[in-house]
Design a protein around this motif. Structure first.
Motif, mmCIF file in Angstrom:
data_model
loop_
_atom_site.group_PDB
_atom_site.id
_atom_site.type_symbol
_atom_site.label_atom_id
_atom_site.label_comp_id
_atom_site.label_asym_id
_atom_site.label_seq_id
_atom_site.Cartn_x
_atom_site.Cartn_y
_atom_site.Cartn_z
ATOM 1 N N TYR A 1 0.146 5.845 7.355
ATOM 2 C CA TYR A 1 -0.511 5.367 8.567
ATOM 3 C C TYR A 1 -1.253 4.075 8.207
ATOM 4 C CZ TYR A 1 -0.127 10.148 10.579
ATOM 5 O OH TYR A 1 0.299 11.353 11.062
ATOM 6 N N GLN A 2 -1.410 3.198 9.207
ATOM 7 C CA GLN A 2 -2.202 1.991 8.959
ATOM 8 C C GLN A 2 -3.679 2.362 8.799
ATOM 9 O OE1 GLN A 2 -2.962 -0.724 7.528
ATOM 10 N NE2 GLN A 2 -1.348 -1.870 8.596
ATOM 11 N N LEU A 3 -4.369 1.574 7.985
ATOM 12 C CA LEU A 3 -5.751 1.888 7.626
ATOM 13 C C LEU A 3 -6.744 1.328 8.629
ATOM 14 C CD1 LEU A 3 -5.755 1.228 3.767
ATOM 15 C CD2 LEU A 3 -5.155 3.307 5.019
ATOM 16 N N HIS B 1 0.656 4.103 1.836
ATOM 17 C CA HIS B 1 0.111 4.843 2.967
ATOM 18 C C HIS B 1 1.222 5.068 3.980
ATOM 19 C CE1 HIS B 1 -4.087 5.074 1.817
ATOM 20 N NE2 HIS B 1 -4.030 3.815 1.437
ATOM 21 N N GLU C 1 -4.206 11.110 6.936
ATOM 22 C CA GLU C 1 -2.807 11.276 6.522
ATOM 23 C C GLU C 1 -2.565 12.676 5.961
ATOM 24 O OE1 GLU C 1 -1.410 6.831 5.112
ATOM 25 O OE2 GLU C 1 -2.522 8.059 3.704
ATOM 26 N N MET D 1 0.839 -1.192 0.000
ATOM 27 C CA MET D 1 0.000 0.000 0.000
ATOM 28 C C MET D 1 0.876 1.244 0.000
ATOM 29 S SD MET D 1 -3.149 -0.875 2.568
ATOM 30 C CE MET D 1 -2.216 -0.576 4.067
ATOM 31 N N TRP E 1 -7.310 9.032 -0.835
ATOM 32 C CA TRP E 1 -8.580 9.082 -0.110
ATOM 33 C C TRP E 1 -8.455 9.193 1.399
ATOM 34 C CZ3 TRP E 1 -9.605 5.418 3.613
ATOM 35 C CH2 TRP E 1 -8.775 4.288 3.612
ATOM 36 N N PHE E 2 -7.305 8.841 2.003
ATOM 37 C CA PHE E 2 -7.224 8.732 3.459
ATOM 38 C C PHE E 2 -6.953 10.113 4.049
ATOM 39 C CE2 PHE E 2 -5.027 6.251 7.145
ATOM 40 C CZ PHE E 2 -6.145 6.441 7.932
ATOM 41 N N PRO F 1 -3.931 3.884 13.394
ATOM 42 C CA PRO F 1 -3.024 4.708 12.595
ATOM 43 C C PRO F 1 -1.562 4.648 13.030
ATOM 44 C CG PRO F 1 -5.039 5.918 13.078
ATOM 45 C CD PRO F 1 -5.095 4.664 13.883
#
Length: 312
Positions: free
Chosen positions: A48-50, A46, A121, A44, A117-118, A56
Motif C-alpha cells: 500500500y502507498q505510505l 510495501h 498492510e 520500497m 512497521w506499516f 493506501p
C-alpha cells in the motif's frame, strides 16, 4: 559494494499515466539514474502507498517483481529495496529471491532489510504484525539464516520464529550479496547492523544524524569492528526547481511538516543543503527520492549531475 548515490522510486502515481504505461515511467527514471551518475536504484517494499506520499489505495508495485524487471532494462546500476519488510517474507525464501535477482542482474543485487512497521498492510493482508520486540526478534533470527545462505553456506537454525535445516541456495553468482539494514534504533538495529550489515541506511530527523553516526560507530567498536567498514547512507526527499519563484510556489502548496523534510531548490541549492545537513554530519552516501517531479523527463538527470560531485 557501497551506495554513494542512490535513487529511490517510492511513488507510482503519475499524472495522465494509465496503468499500461506506468512501468514505462519507472523504467525511464531508472535509466536516467543509471546514465547520470547514480549507482543504485531502490524501491520500497510495501503493498500500500505510505502516509505522507499518498493514500493506501494509490498504485504500489511489488518490490522484487519490479527489481527483476528493471534488471532487464538496465546494465550497471545496483538494485535494492529500501528496505524489505522482514515480516512479509520467509527468510530462506528471501535469500533465494535476492540471490535470483543477483543472478538475473549479473551481480547487481543488494539485500536491503528492516523489521517492518506499516501495521495497516499487516492487518489487511493477513501478515502477523506482533509487538515491537517480536519484530526485532524475528529480524535477528532471519539474519542468522539469510546471511550464511547469501555466502553459500547451508545453515541449520531453530529459533522462536523460524527454522531451517541445511538450507541450500543455488545457483549463486558471487561469494556473497551485500546486506543493507535500514532504521535508527540504537539498541537493536545498530547492533544488528554491526553484526550482519555491509551498509546502514540511517533513518532519522536530519538534526539527529551526527548523534546516530556516533552511536553506530560505538556499536561497531563494541564487537571490535572498524566503523569505517560499515558505510552509511541517508534518504532525502528532493524537489528540483528552476527558480526561486517556482520553489516558493511549490512550498506554499505544502503543509509545514512536509516543507521541513524537503530539500528543494535549484540543483546547486539542493546539493549545498545535502552536503551541509547530511554528508558533513558523517554520512558517507546519499539516497534521494523525487516524489513530486521525478517522473518528469530530465529531472533525474538534473539531480544526478548536481549531486554526483558530492560523492565522487
Amino acid at each position: 559494494m557501497t551506495i554513494r548515490l542512490g535513487y529511490q522510486i517510492p511513488n507510482f502515481t503519475y499524472p495522465d499515466t494509465p496503468v499500461d504505461r506506468l512501468f514505462e515511467t519507472v523504467v525511464a527514471q531508472a535509466r536516467e539514474a543509471e546514465s547520470s551518475g547514480f549507482d543504485t536504484v531502490l524501491v520500497m517494499d510495501h503493498f500500500y502507498q505510505l502516509p505522507g506520499i499518498g493514500t493506501p489505495d494509490n498504485p504500489m508495485l511489488e518490490a522484487y517483481t519490479t527489481l527483476g524487471a528493471l534488471s532487464g532494462v538496465t546494465s550497471t546500476i545496483q538494485l535494492s529495496t529500501l528496505v524489505t519488510g522482514n515480516t512479509y517474507r520467509n527468510p530462506a525464501m528471501l535469500a533465494k529471491t535476492v540471490t535470483t535477482l543477483d543472478v538475473a542482474s549479473k551481480g547487481r543485487a543488494i539485500l536491503g532489510i528492516g523489521a517492518g512497521w506499516f501495521e495497516l498492510e499487516h492487518q489487511q493482508l493477513g501478515y502477523e504484525f506482533g509487538t515491537f520486540t517480536d519484530r526485532f526478534e524475528r529480524l535477528d533470527e532471519a539474519l542468522q539464516i539469510i546471511a550464511p545462505m547469501l555466502r553459500g553456506e547451508n545453515p541449520t537454525f531453530s529459533g522462536k520464529w523460524y527454522r531451517v535445516e541445511s538450507a541450500m541456495n543455488n545457483p549463486r553468482l558471487r561469494p556473497t550479496i551485500p546486506i543493507m539494514l535500514g532504521g535508527s534504533g540504537e539498541q537493536k538495529t545498530f547492533r544488528m547492523a554491526a553484526r550482519f550489515a555491509d551498509h546502514m541506511n540511517i533513518i532519522c530527523p536530519r538534526e539527529a544524524i551526527a548523534h546516530k553516526v556516533s552511536v553506530l560507530a560505538q556499536r561497531c567498536e563494541e564487537i571490535d569492528r572498524d566503523p569505517a567498514s560499515l558505510p552509511t547512507s541517508f534518504l532525502a526527499s528532493v524537489v528540483l526547481t528552476d527558480s526561486d519563484e517556482e520553489t516558493k510556489r511549490i512550498l506554499d502548496g505544502l503543509p509545514p511538516e512536509v516543507q521541513g523534510r524537503l530539500f528543494i531548490g535549484t540543483g546547486e541549492q539542493v546539493a549545498e543543503g545535502l552536503k551541509r545537513d547530511i554528508l558533513d554530519q558523517g554520512i558517507t552516501g546519499l539516497t534521494i527520492n523525487m516524489v513530486l517531479n521525478g517522473h518528469v523527463p530530465g529531472k533525474v538527470t538534473q539531480a544526478g549531475e548536481a549531486l554526483k560531485p558530492l560523492v565522487a
